[in-house]
Design an enzyme around this catalytic site. Structure first.
Site, short mmCIF file in Angstrom:
data_model
loop_
_atom_site.label_atom_id
_atom_site.label_comp_id
_atom_site.label_asym_id
_atom_site.label_seq_id
_atom_site.Cartn_x
_atom_site.Cartn_y
_atom_site.Cartn_z
N ASP A 161 0.91 -1.29 -0.02
CA ASP A 161 -0.05 0.08 -0.01
C ASP A 161 0.88 1.30 0.15
OD1 ASP A 161 -2.36 1.25 0.07
OD2 ASP A 161 -2.39 1.59 2.14
N HIS A 181 -4.09 14.00 0.85
CA HIS A 181 -4.34 13.00 1.87
C HIS A 181 -2.98 13.21 3.00
CE1 HIS A 181 -5.34 9.66 4.39
NE2 HIS A 181 -3.95 8.96 3.89
N ARG A 190 1.76 16.41 12.83
CA ARG A 190 2.80 16.90 13.09
C ARG A 190 2.72 18.47 12.83
NH1 ARG A 190 3.67 12.45 10.28
NH2 ARG A 190 3.33 13.50 8.43
N GLU A 228 -10.23 3.51 3.66
CA GLU A 228 -9.38 4.15 2.68
C GLU A 228 -9.71 4.13 1.29
OE1 GLU A 228 -5.57 4.98 5.37
OE2 GLU A 228 -5.37 3.41 3.72
N GLU A 243 -9.22 3.87 -2.32
CA GLU A 243 -7.89 3.51 -3.14
C GLU A 243 -8.40 2.80 -4.71
OE1 GLU A 243 -4.49 2.14 -1.21
OE2 GLU A 243 -5.23 2.68 0.82
N ASP A 260 -8.67 0.17 2.01
CA ASP A 260 -7.81 -0.41 2.90
C ASP A 260 -8.20 -0.24 4.17
OD1 ASP A 260 -5.54 -1.87 3.67
OD2 ASP A 260 -4.35 0.11 3.97
N ARG A 311 -7.58 3.13 13.40
CA ARG A 311 -6.67 4.50 13.60
C ARG A 311 -6.13 4.40 14.96
NH1 ARG A 311 -5.59 5.71 8.50
NH2 ARG A 311 -7.37 6.33 7.17
N GLN A 341 -3.48 1.89 15.19
CA GLN A 341 -2.32 2.61 14.30
C GLN A 341 -1.47 3.69 14.92
OE1 GLN A 341 -3.51 4.01 10.69
NE2 GLN A 341 -1.79 4.86 9.99
N TYR A 382 2.41 2.77 15.32
CA TYR A 382 3.04 2.95 14.04
C TYR A 382 4.57 3.20 14.00
CZ TYR A 382 2.65 8.00 13.70
OH TYR A 382 2.81 9.08 14.02
N LYS A 414 -3.84 -2.45 10.27
CA LYS A 414 -3.96 -2.44 8.64
C LYS A 414 -4.31 -4.01 7.90
CE LYS A 414 -3.31 1.88 7.32
NZ LYS A 414 -4.15 2.79 6.24
N THR A 471 -8.68 -5.87 3.76
CA THR A 471 -8.45 -5.08 2.81
C THR A 471 -9.64 -5.66 1.53
OG1 THR A 471 -6.21 -4.59 2.90
CG2 THR A 471 -7.13 -4.13 0.76
N THR A 523 -4.72 6.49 -0.20
CA THR A 523 -5.90 7.22 -0.06
C THR A 523 -6.00 8.21 -1.26
OG1 THR A 523 -6.22 6.60 2.18
CG2 THR A 523 -7.54 8.37 1.43
N GLU A 544 -9.55 12.08 7.85
CA GLU A 544 -9.52 13.46 7.26
C GLU A 544 -10.84 14.36 7.55
OE1 GLU A 544 -7.23 13.76 3.31
OE2 GLU A 544 -7.79 11.72 3.72
#
Length: 401
Positions: free
Chosen positions: A119, A126, A135, A190, A192, A224, A228, A231, A235, A244, A248, A335, A349
């Site tokens: 992926d 995104h 961040r 997601e 995709e 996918d 969250r 994750q 992660y 994840k 899928t 995404t 988002e």
């Protein structure tokens, strides 16, 4: 390109996702029969295995098998020959003696044996939106993002076909006094596009972007599913893992490159020149309207052409270290998100990380709840016809503590 008319009336309807211009491949069965390969046309499925038995097509006997990998392995020349022959058999004015099965009577199966699944993270919108959440805007994009496709290796074993229920995962999340073992509380989708690799490369060799184009058999819609909260805890520093790995979902029909060729277009504007191994000789994206709905309510409409990297660039980069690619590899685009809030392909988002609820059926929502049905959709609009993928749908089941 205009509509190619068929003797099958349902294929000539301007709103039909499967006109003769499309002819996507899949795997189906009827009333407990063995799964076999087929092609969608109008409201019917061409029984490709029976076509071979009658001598109407020559695919080396591969269409009787319960996946398309063996047909894909025959290579592009055979793909083109079979597509041209199918078009002749189904075109207006031909004899019309092709074996057909009503789509309503058929069960669709996973169209390929997925050998590997990777992926990517190829939408700048995104990547920026998610980066801002974690961040801040100054450091939203990692420094390498505009120079190469970023990806991670996922789980091929949990790729399922549209219509397969998805179990809410259990997982470890960060609690106030330490980690907790709980059902996922922030389940997401997601939106995709998945590229299907139809030809292999050798270990130690590199594939050019043009060579990667020749290796791609076609495309599917891909959801996918993402946990969250799991994750966020797991992660760093190695990326997603269990968040994840649980599911899928892909659409049942593989839309070929040939069907999408008239819709080829450029993607997002470059921030800087790419290194030679990622440069394209022609545009690698498609004018493809995509979106998703929850419980029948459309939540997002956007276009695949917002992406920063094409599937061919992703495939070329994947092989750039000498990593061998295999028939049946699946590459997720990442995404697909446009610039506005109603054009984003994930709830992370859309709700700004859970801070801004959305409304579904008159009720405020943040993430996916048990019983919700999520559906992805996509169409490319031609002259009097459209190219569709069929739905990519999954319904969420409660977790098993």
């Amino acid at each position: 390109m205009a509509l190619i008319r068929s003797w099958l009336d349902s294929a000539n309807d301007a709103g039909c996702p499967f006109p003769l211009n499309n002819l996507p491949y899949g795997v189906f069965s009827v009333a407990g029969d063995m799964p076999r390969c087929g092609a969608a046309i109008g409201d019917m499925i061409v029984d490709l295995a029976e076509c071979e038995t009658r001598g109407l097509l020559d695919a080396g006997g591969t269409f009787a098998r319960p996946q398309l990998n063996d047909f894909m392995a025959l290579g592009r020349a055979r793909w083109d020959k079979v597509r041209a022959r199918l078009t002749d058999l189904l075109a207006e004015g031909s004899a019309g003696d092709v074996p057909l099965v009503p789509m309503a009577d058929a069960t669709r199966h996973l169209p390929i044996q997925v050998t590997e699944y990777t992926d990517f993270y190829a939408s700048r919108n995104h990547a920026f939106n998610v980066g801002v959440l974690f961040r801040g805007p100054e450091n939203a994009l990692p420094p390498q993002w505009t120079h190469m496709p970023i990806g991670y290796n996922g789980r091929a074993s949990s790729v399922v076909v549209s219509g397969t229920p998805v179990r809410r995962p259990m997982g470890q999340v960060k609690g106030e006094s330490g980690p907790e073992w709980v059902p996922c509380r922030r389940l997401d989708l997601e939106l995709e596009l998945g590229a299907i690799v139809g030809q292999p490369s050798q270990m130690g060799s590199r594939v050019s972007v043009d060579g990667a184009e020749d290796m791609i058999f076609g495309y599917v819609l891909l959801n996918d599913w993402s946990a969250r909260d799991i994750q966020a805890w797991e992660y760093q520093p190695l990326g997603p893992f269990q968040s994840k790995a649980f599911a899928t979902t892909i659409s049942p029909w593989i839309v070929t490159q040939a069907a999408l060729e008239p819709f080829r277009c450029k993607g997002a504007e470059r921030a800087n020149p790419l290194l030679p191994h990622l440069q394209e000789s022609r545009p690698g994206l498609y004018d493809l309207a995509v979106g998703w709905s929850m419980n029948g309510q459309v939540m997002c409409r956007t276009n695949y052409n917002v992406m920063y990297y094409s599937s061919a660039q992703q495939l070329a980069h994947h092989s750039s270290s000498g990593c061998p690619m295999r028939v049946g590899d699946l590459l997720g685009s990442g995404t697909i998100s446009g610039p506005s809030p109603d054009q984003v392909g994930a709830l992370l988002e859309m709700t700004e990380g859970g801070k801004t609820p959305i409304t579904v059926a008159g009720r405020a929502r943040i993430f996916i709840e048990d019983g919700d049905e999520v559906t992805l959709f996509a169409t490319a609009q031609g002259d009097g016809y459209q190219i569709g993928f069929g739905p990519c749908t999954g319904t969420v089941l409660p977790a098993q503590p």
